[in-house]
Design a protein around this motif. Structure first.
Motif, PDB file in Angstrom:
ATOM      1  N   LEU A  82      -0.992   2.093  -0.869  1.00  0.00           N
ATOM      2  CA  LEU A  82      -2.374   2.578  -0.776  1.00  0.00           C
ATOM      3  C   LEU A  82      -2.476   4.083  -0.988  1.00  0.00           C
ATOM      4  O   LEU A  82      -3.579   4.641  -0.918  1.00  0.00           O
ATOM      5  CB  LEU A  82      -2.958   2.217   0.596  1.00  0.00           C
ATOM      6  N   GLY A  83      -1.357   4.742  -1.230  1.00  0.00           N
ATOM      7  CA  GLY A  83      -1.369   6.175  -1.498  1.00  0.00           C
ATOM      8  C   GLY A  83      -1.381   7.052  -0.265  1.00  0.00           C
ATOM      9  O   GLY A  83      -1.709   8.238  -0.346  1.00  0.00           O
ATOM     10  N   ALA A  84      -1.021   6.484   0.877  1.00  0.00           N
ATOM     11  CA  ALA A  84      -1.024   7.269   2.108  1.00  0.00           C
ATOM     12  C   ALA A  84       0.134   8.265   2.104  1.00  0.00           C
ATOM     13  O   ALA A  84       1.236   7.970   1.634  1.00  0.00           O
ATOM     14  CB  ALA A  84      -0.903   6.346   3.315  1.00  0.00           C
ATOM     15  N   GLY A  85      -0.137   9.437   2.624  1.00  0.00           N
ATOM     16  CA  GLY A  85       0.890  10.459   2.733  1.00  0.00           C
ATOM     17  C   GLY A  85       1.598  10.393   4.073  1.00  0.00           C
ATOM     18  O   GLY A  85       1.372   9.498   4.893  1.00  0.00           O
ATOM     19  N   PHE A  86       2.467  11.372   4.305  1.00  0.00           N
ATOM     20  CA  PHE A  86       3.240  11.387   5.544  1.00  0.00           C
ATOM     21  C   PHE A  86       2.357  11.495   6.788  1.00  0.00           C
ATOM     22  O   PHE A  86       2.654  10.840   7.796  1.00  0.00           O
ATOM     23  CB  PHE A  86       4.243  12.531   5.510  1.00  0.00           C
ATOM     24  N   PRO A  87       1.271  12.299   6.799  1.00  0.00           N
ATOM     25  CA  PRO A  87       0.430  12.358   8.001  1.00  0.00           C
ATOM     26  C   PRO A  87      -0.105  10.996   8.417  1.00  0.00           C
ATOM     27  O   PRO A  87      -0.147  10.678   9.614  1.00  0.00           O
ATOM     28  CB  PRO A  87      -0.700  13.306   7.587  1.00  0.00           C
ATOM     29  N   GLU A 114      10.071  -2.051   5.368  1.00  0.00           N
ATOM     30  CA  GLU A 114       8.907  -2.733   4.798  1.00  0.00           C
ATOM     31  C   GLU A 114       7.603  -2.327   5.455  1.00  0.00           C
ATOM     32  O   GLU A 114       6.527  -2.498   4.875  1.00  0.00           O
ATOM     33  CB  GLU A 114       9.083  -4.256   4.918  1.00  0.00           C
ATOM     34  N   THR A 115       7.695  -1.789   6.669  1.00  0.00           N
ATOM     35  CA  THR A 115       6.480  -1.382   7.370  1.00  0.00           C
ATOM     36  C   THR A 115       5.765  -0.257   6.637  1.00  0.00           C
ATOM     37  O   THR A 115       4.531  -0.152   6.691  1.00  0.00           O
ATOM     38  CB  THR A 115       6.829  -0.927   8.805  1.00  0.00           C
ATOM     39  N   PHE A 116       6.518   0.585   5.954  1.00  0.00           N
ATOM     40  CA  PHE A 116       5.919   1.722   5.265  1.00  0.00           C
ATOM     41  C   PHE A 116       5.346   1.338   3.897  1.00  0.00           C
ATOM     42  O   PHE A 116       4.535   2.101   3.345  1.00  0.00           O
ATOM     43  CB  PHE A 116       6.960   2.835   5.066  1.00  0.00           C
ATOM     44  N   PHE A 117       5.751   0.208   3.340  1.00  0.00           N
ATOM     45  CA  PHE A 117       5.348  -0.148   1.984  1.00  0.00           C
ATOM     46  C   PHE A 117       3.836  -0.247   1.793  1.00  0.00           C
ATOM     47  O   PHE A 117       3.295   0.305   0.823  1.00  0.00           O
ATOM     48  CB  PHE A 117       6.020  -1.463   1.562  1.00  0.00           C
TER      49      PHE A 117
END
Length: 247
Positions: free
Chosen positions: A154-159, A146-149
């Motif tokens: 918001l459209g954030a990528g891997f970086p 859930e931390t990555f959700f």
């Protein structure tokens, strides 16, 4: 204030060891265990002329092996922790190679890379890299999905995830793994420096032992111990600086 307390703690620990050393030397009363005062006097006389160059070579080998292990191991650990499919592929390889005693690979490394600097640096690399890979992978596994959700919404990528989630979550375990591996690395480096070189604390200590020069031998052991203390202090300082939330 905290730095002063840390220095006081180190000073008290060193004083306790010196007192114990003095007691043992007085009880044994043999040249094999000289008194601390004699060793420190000898160290002061020969440090700049003889020991400094050996300490510099050992420090360079450890630093080079550590940098190489982090440069290779951290990205692999992140990839294995973040991509479960990749973890299933690489985990068997890691589990098969990690338990192999690295010192047993020294003859192979010397045949492939020679008896010079490269084989010694690669030995340090092999000791540290597996610890880094496993520590980083396991640290990422403990992050709730859930931390990555929010970042993904918001459209954030891997970086961005690497910077704001993965890096803070993995740094403590990563530094702990480096700290644990460092002691083994120094021990193995001592052994490797007795082959194919005339520089390094391992060479200096063994050479003094073969010459039955116990003052030089103990002076070398003291420098090797201080070298480990410096490395551990640097790691502790880095952890204090980059893991501020754990203070």
């Amino acid at each position: 204030m905290k730095g002063k307390k840390l220095l006081l703690t180190y000073a008290l620990g060193a004083a306790a060891l010196l007192v114990l050393w003095q007691i043992i030397a007085s009880l044994v009363a043999l040249p094999i265990i000289p008194q601390p005062a004699h060793v420190f006097t000898r160290l002061g006389r020969i440090f700049s002329d003889k020991i400094a160059i050996h300490a510099a070579y050992s420090l360079w080998r450890i630093a080079a092996g550590l940098v190489l292990a982090v440069a290779v191991g951290y990205p692999i650990g992140v990839a294995m922790g973040y991509k479960k499919r990749l973890d299933r592929v690489l985990s068997p390889i890691v589990y098969l190679t990690y338990p192999v005693p690295k010192i047993a690979l020294l003859p192979i490394l010397m045949l492939l890379a020679g008896v010079g600097e490269l084989s010694k640096i690669l030995m340090i690399f092999l000791i540290i890299v597996f610890q880094v890979v496993i520590a980083v992978r396991d640290a990422i596994r403990t992050i709730p999905e859930e931390t990555f959700f929010p970042l993904r919404v918001l459209g954030a990528g891997f970086p961005a995830m690497l910077r704001h989630v993965i890096l803070p979550a993995t740094l403590p375990k990563f530094l702990t793994a480096v700290r644990v591996a460092m002691a083994t690395a120094i021990s193995v480096l001592f052994f490797t420096e007795t082959f194919g070189t005339q520089y390094g604390m391992g060479y200096f200590i063994m050479d003094a032992w073969l010459r039955v020069n116990y003052l030089d031998m103990y002076a070398g052991i003291l420098v090797l111990s201080c070298l480990g203390l410096v490395l551990f202090t640097i790691i502790d300082g880095a952890e204090h600086r980059v893991c501020r939330w754990q203070r």
